[in-house]
Design a protein around this motif. Structure first.
Motif, PDB file in Angstrom:
ATOM      1  N   HIS A  22       0.807  -1.217   0.000  1.00  0.00           N
ATOM      2  CA  HIS A  22       0.000   0.000   0.000  1.00  0.00           C
ATOM      3  C   HIS A  22       0.844   1.274   0.000  1.00  0.00           C
ATOM      4  CE1 HIS A  22      -3.530  -2.496   0.749  1.00  0.00           C
ATOM      5  NE2 HIS A  22      -2.836  -3.102   1.688  1.00  0.00           N
ATOM      6  N   HIS A  27       2.575  10.260  -1.005  1.00  0.00           N
ATOM      7  CA  HIS A  27       2.425  10.677   0.389  1.00  0.00           C
ATOM      8  C   HIS A  27       3.771  11.105   0.972  1.00  0.00           C
ATOM      9  CE1 HIS A  27      -1.756   9.615   0.576  1.00  0.00           C
ATOM     10  NE2 HIS A  27      -1.515   8.360   0.243  1.00  0.00           N
ATOM     11  N   PHE A 103       3.686  10.493   7.050  1.00  0.00           N
ATOM     12  CA  PHE A 103       2.523  10.384   6.161  1.00  0.00           C
ATOM     13  C   PHE A 103       2.614   9.130   5.293  1.00  0.00           C
ATOM     14  CE2 PHE A 103       2.074  15.104   6.722  1.00  0.00           C
ATOM     15  CZ  PHE A 103       0.760  15.103   7.163  1.00  0.00           C
ATOM     16  N   TYR A 106       2.025   6.134   7.655  1.00  0.00           N
ATOM     17  CA  TYR A 106       0.683   6.226   8.241  1.00  0.00           C
ATOM     18  C   TYR A 106      -0.389   5.820   7.229  1.00  0.00           C
ATOM     19  CZ  TYR A 106      -3.480   8.493  10.240  1.00  0.00           C
ATOM     20  OH  TYR A 106      -4.737   8.779  10.721  1.00  0.00           O
ATOM     21  N   ASN A 107      -0.292   6.342   6.018  1.00  0.00           N
ATOM     22  CA  ASN A 107      -1.286   6.014   4.993  1.00  0.00           C
ATOM     23  C   ASN A 107      -1.176   4.574   4.539  1.00  0.00           C
ATOM     24  OD1 ASN A 107      -2.981   8.493   4.052  1.00  0.00           O
ATOM     25  ND2 ASN A 107      -0.941   9.318   4.411  1.00  0.00           N
ATOM     26  N   LYS A 110      -2.727   2.538   7.376  1.00  0.00           N
ATOM     27  CA  LYS A 110      -4.193   2.687   7.329  1.00  0.00           C
ATOM     28  C   LYS A 110      -4.793   1.821   6.226  1.00  0.00           C
ATOM     29  CE  LYS A 110      -5.291   6.950   6.772  1.00  0.00           C
ATOM     30  NZ  LYS A 110      -6.203   8.106   6.583  1.00  0.00           N
ATOM     31  N   ALA A 111      -4.200   1.873   5.025  1.00  0.00           N
ATOM     32  CA  ALA A 111      -4.715   1.090   3.904  1.00  0.00           C
ATOM     33  C   ALA A 111      -4.633  -0.403   4.203  1.00  0.00           C
ATOM     34  CB  ALA A 111      -3.932   1.424   2.634  1.00  0.00           C
ATOM     35  N   HIS A 127      -7.073   4.625  14.407  1.00  0.00           N
ATOM     36  CA  HIS A 127      -6.331   5.787  13.910  1.00  0.00           C
ATOM     37  C   HIS A 127      -5.112   6.040  14.800  1.00  0.00           C
ATOM     38  CE1 HIS A 127      -8.449   7.315  10.508  1.00  0.00           C
ATOM     39  NE2 HIS A 127      -9.584   7.497  11.144  1.00  0.00           N
ATOM     40  N   GLU A 209      -8.246  13.182  12.038  1.00  0.00           N
ATOM     41  CA  GLU A 209      -9.074  12.279  11.234  1.00  0.00           C
ATOM     42  C   GLU A 209     -10.521  12.274  11.717  1.00  0.00           C
ATOM     43  OE1 GLU A 209      -8.307  10.815   8.556  1.00  0.00           O
ATOM     44  OE2 GLU A 209      -6.142  10.465   8.487  1.00  0.00           O
ATOM     45  N   ASP A 224     -13.741  10.429   0.690  1.00  0.00           N
ATOM     46  CA  ASP A 224     -12.460  11.058   0.348  1.00  0.00           C
ATOM     47  C   ASP A 224     -12.651  12.430  -0.306  1.00  0.00           C
ATOM     48  OD1 ASP A 224     -13.559  10.161  -1.980  1.00  0.00           O
ATOM     49  OD2 ASP A 224     -11.661   9.477  -2.865  1.00  0.00           O
ATOM     50  N   GLU A 306      -1.937  17.967   2.000  1.00  0.00           N
ATOM     51  CA  GLU A 306      -3.214  17.573   1.403  1.00  0.00           C
ATOM     52  C   GLU A 306      -3.273  17.958  -0.073  1.00  0.00           C
ATOM     53  OE1 GLU A 306      -5.545  15.778   2.622  1.00  0.00           O
ATOM     54  OE2 GLU A 306      -5.540  15.945   4.811  1.00  0.00           O
ATOM     55  N   SER A 309      -0.350  15.960  -2.174  1.00  0.00           N
ATOM     56  CA  SER A 309      -0.675  14.543  -2.326  1.00  0.00           C
ATOM     57  C   SER A 309      -1.853  14.352  -3.268  1.00  0.00           C
ATOM     58  CB  SER A 309      -0.978  13.902  -0.961  1.00  0.00           C
ATOM     59  OG  SER A 309      -2.114  14.493  -0.360  1.00  0.00           O
TER      60      SER A 309
END
Length: 316
Positions: A22, A27, A103, A106-107, A110-111, A127, A209, A224, A306, A309
């Motif tokens: 992922h 990111h 980031f 973390y992303n 999360k995925a 989270h 979040e 999203d 934000e 990305s």
């Protein structure tokens, strides 16, 4: 660490290495952009925070500041405008690397957590877990740079009291001397309070979040959905203030452990001496410049992140 997902009666286990599937470089680049941008603008406040945080009043060779205005005027008088930007190079490297990897990881985490489920959002607990895992991995990578940043920020105008091994002409010189005179362990001073400080990032990301999720749900937007700059600024600033005020003492402990002007025998020694000689107030030295810095810094970082990305992901 394995994760189980259920679909009907079937259960499958996802190994942690599947988080690599992922990974998205977008990111990482967006996080680096945000971290460097905020650091370049707000480094003087970071320098002031560190100088206030380490000042226990016992070291006569250390400048004594009566407040923010007096500190700025003293630095300008004794060190010039460049004095406010001592340590900016390692700070840019550290902030860019830290935010980028944070980031990035973390992303990806999360995925990975959402893989195999029908959910589009994690709960607050997960989270925080994702943010904590990303934070510890990032800290392990970046702690040497934070040690250098702290020491460069504490290069006062009067360096005669320091041995040549602790006078640094720049970031590379600091890295070389720390390794030569203190070994590999020197790069990881302040690591333990830094691990506790991961709760800072976990609380911040959880709050950020959750505020985004509440806003999206309130206005019935897609999960999203791209929000406006004002929304990102508000959520970023509020989440950072919440995390910073809750966890600030660890930053004082870490800065004191990394200070080249004074030696402590670990976290417990810092805690004992700070409490004995300065009381509760000692653990919050430098809080004002920290709060003045973190809110705009986080706002700049998150807004840049934000938008960069989203631009890179959509371009891809």
């Amino acid at each position: 660490m394995n994760q189980q997902h259920s679909s009907g009666t079937a259960t499958r286990t996802l190994p942690f290495y599947s988080v690599l599937f992922h990974v998205k470089y977008e990111h990482l680049l967006a996080g680096v952009s945000g971290g460097v941008a905020s650091t370049l603008v707000l480094h003087p406040l970071e320098l002031l925070k560190i100088r206030f945080a380490v000042n226990d009043g016992h070291l006569k060779s250390r400048p004594q500041y009566k407040g923010l205005v007096h500190a700025v005027s003293t630095i300008l008088k004794e060190e010039g405008a460049r004095g406010l930007y001592r340590g900016v190079t390692p700070n840019c490297w550290g902030a860019g690397t830290a935010w980028g990897f944070y980031f990035f990881l973390y992303n990806a985490i999360k995925a990975w957590m959402l893989e195999g489920t029908s959910k589009t959002n994690l709960g607050p607990g997960r989270h925080m877990l994702a943010a904590a895992e990303a934070g510890i991995l990032t800290l392990a990578i970046t702690n040497p740079v934070w040690v250098v940043k702290t020491r460069m920020c504490l290069q006062y105008a009067n360096l005669e009291t320091l041995s040549p091994s602790k006078r640094y002409s720049g970031m590379i010189d600091a890295l070389v001397k720390i390794y030569r005179y203190e070994g590999f362990r020197g790069f990881y001073k302040g690591f333990i309070p830094g691990v506790f400080g991961v709760s800072h990032g976990a609380l911040q990301f959880m709050a950020y979040e959750e505020m985004k999720k509440l806003y999206i749900n309130h206005y019935n937007l897609i999960p999203d959905a791209k929000l406006g700059v004002l929304e990102y600024l508000t959520f970023a600033a509020a989440s950072k203030l919440f995390a910073a005020s809750t966890t600030y003492p660890y930053q004082v402990i870490r800065a004191r452990l990394q200070d080249q002007h004074k030696e402590y025998n670990g976290v417990v020694d810092v805690l004992k001496k700070t409490w004995r000689f300065e009381g509760t107030r000692g653990f919050y030295k430098g809080l004002l410049p920290s709060l003045l810095r973190v809110t705009p810094a986080t706002a700049i970082t998150f807004v840049v992140y934000e938008n960069v990305s989203r631009f890179l992901l959509h371009k891809k």
